[in-house]
Design an enzyme around this catalytic site. Structure first.
Site, mmCIF file in Angstrom:
data_model
loop_
_atom_site.group_PDB
_atom_site.id
_atom_site.type_symbol
_atom_site.label_atom_id
_atom_site.label_comp_id
_atom_site.label_asym_id
_atom_site.label_seq_id
_atom_site.Cartn_x
_atom_site.Cartn_y
_atom_site.Cartn_z
ATOM 1 N NE ARG A 41 -7.681 -8.113 0.167
ATOM 2 C CZ ARG A 41 -7.143 -7.365 -0.781
ATOM 3 N NH1 ARG A 41 -6.110 -6.614 -0.526
ATOM 4 N NH2 ARG A 41 -7.650 -7.373 -1.991
ATOM 5 C CE LYS A 89 -4.419 -1.799 1.144
ATOM 6 N NZ LYS A 89 -5.547 -1.952 2.048
HETATM 7 C C1 7PM Z 1 -6.453 0.008 -5.431
HETATM 8 C C2 7PM Z 1 -6.729 0.504 -4.165
HETATM 9 C C3 7PM Z 1 -6.277 -1.319 -5.658
HETATM 10 C C4 7PM Z 1 -6.814 -0.365 -3.126
HETATM 11 C C5 7PM Z 1 -6.352 -2.178 -4.607
HETATM 12 C C6 7PM Z 1 -6.621 -1.694 -3.358
HETATM 13 C C7 7PM Z 1 -8.306 -4.346 1.403
HETATM 14 C C8 7PM Z 1 -9.338 -5.140 0.932
HETATM 15 C C9 7PM Z 1 -8.394 -4.131 -0.711
HETATM 16 C C10 7PM Z 1 -8.074 -4.275 2.807
HETATM 17 C C11 7PM Z 1 -9.887 -5.807 3.055
HETATM 18 C C12 7PM Z 1 -5.413 -3.375 -2.122
HETATM 19 C C13 7PM Z 1 -6.686 -2.588 -2.201
HETATM 20 N N1 7PM Z 1 -7.713 -3.736 0.355
HETATM 21 N N2 7PM Z 1 -10.128 -5.869 1.739
HETATM 22 N N3 7PM Z 1 -9.381 -5.003 -0.396
HETATM 23 N N4 7PM Z 1 -8.888 -5.038 3.575
HETATM 24 N N5 7PM Z 1 -10.654 -6.512 3.893
HETATM 25 O O1 7PM Z 1 -4.373 -2.703 -1.878
HETATM 26 O O2 7PM Z 1 -7.195 -3.562 3.312
HETATM 27 O O3 7PM Z 1 -5.381 -4.576 -2.315
HETATM 28 S S1 7PM Z 1 -8.121 -3.615 -2.317
#
Ligand code: 7PM
Length: 266
Positions: free
Chosen positions: A243, A209
């Site tokens: 995750r 992230k």
């Molecule tokens: C763009 C922005 C692409 C954010 C992908 C993401 C989480 C999640 C995601 C989390 C839970 C990523 C995120 N992040 N589900 N889904 N917790 N429960 O970095 O932090 O994968 S998508």
């Protein structure tokens, strides 16, 4: 929990399961099996990119992307299949295909989502997000981010109770990066232990992230070591599920943490 993005445009592992315009079932299963042999116990399948500015997916597109993947994974892979969705029909259909967890970055706040989730009988991961994906990173603000997240959890737990969802089904997630500055994210991580005091398991997504980029000038695929460090910090503070994109590296780090003696008579 390993991340399996079935989107052609995800920010950190963009479209790697695609062959041209189509999701490749054999690439998906290969990647999933690798994650499981690397130590993943859950696989999180997502068909909607929550990246700010990403093209919104239609319901039929999301159903199409996710259900094929869920079916292939529940049939062929030895892991619990989690579905990252805010869409009621995707929740219901995924449950019917054998999914074992529903993960909603919108915390089951869309119309019909809580009712659909309730009807599946599955465990639910309720994530905190301030605002909506396309605008959430435009100047996020809190009096106190910990209280903001805790109040949100309490509100959703009440809504779950009202919808007939038993408390044992609920996993909570502070939603790193979702309507939060880097400073908010580090505050949440530093004080994660305070959120882990309830009966609800805490899930965290820190992998690759942008809070990492506030410290290290690195592109998403170069954030593996930092992601492992953050996952370890979260587990040390009481997180139950991490995750991650990089399962092998994370599993090795957590195996070392697990090897520490914890009895009082060391
Ligand atoms: C763009 C922005 C692409 C954010 C992908 C993401 C989480 C999640 C995601 C989390 C839970 C990523 C995120 N992040 N589900 N889904 N917790 N429960 O970095 O932090 O994968 S998508």
């Amino acid at each position: 929990m390993g991340v399996l993005n079935v989107t052609p445009d995800s920010f950190s592992d963009g479209g790697q399961l695609y062959q041209g315009a189509a999701l490749s079932p054999s690439l998906l299963l290969k990647r999933a099996e690798q994650m499981v042999s690397d130590g993943a116990q859950l696989l999180d399948v997502g068909g909607e990119s929550t990246r700010p500015g990403a093209t919104p997916v239609s319901e039929s597109e999301e159903l199409d992307r996710v259900l094929g993947a869920v079916e292939a994974l529940t049939r062929h892979v030895d892991a619990v299949v989690s579905v990252d969705t805010s869409t009621p029909s995707v929740m219901i259909e995924s449950a019917g295909l054998g999914a074992g967890l529903l993960n909603d970055v919108r915390g089951f706040r869309r119309a019909g989502a809580l009712e659909a989730a309730s009807a599946t009988g599955l465990p639910l991961c309720i994530m905190h997000m301030q605002g909506e994906p396309d605008t959430m990173q435009q100047n996020p603000q809190y009096d106190d981010v910990m209280s903001g997240v805790r109040d949100f959890f309490n509100g959703r737990l009440s809504a779950c109770q009202a919808a007939g969802i038993s408390q044992e089904r609920i996993i909570l997630d502070p939603g790193f990066g979702f309507g939060k500055t880097a400073e908010h994210n580090f505050q949440l991580l530093a004080h994660l232990g305070d959120l882990c005091l309830t009966e609800h398991p805490i899930l965290v997504g820190l992998s690759r992230k942008s809070m990492i980029a506030s410290v290290l000038d690195k592109a998403p695929e170069e954030r593996v070591f930092a992601s492992v460090a953050l996952a370890l910090m979260a587990v040390e503070r009481g997180a139950s599920i991490v995750r991650v994109h990089d399962v092998a590296a994370t599993a090795d780090a957590l195996a070392m943490w697990s090897a520490l003696p914890r009895s009082l008579d060391r």
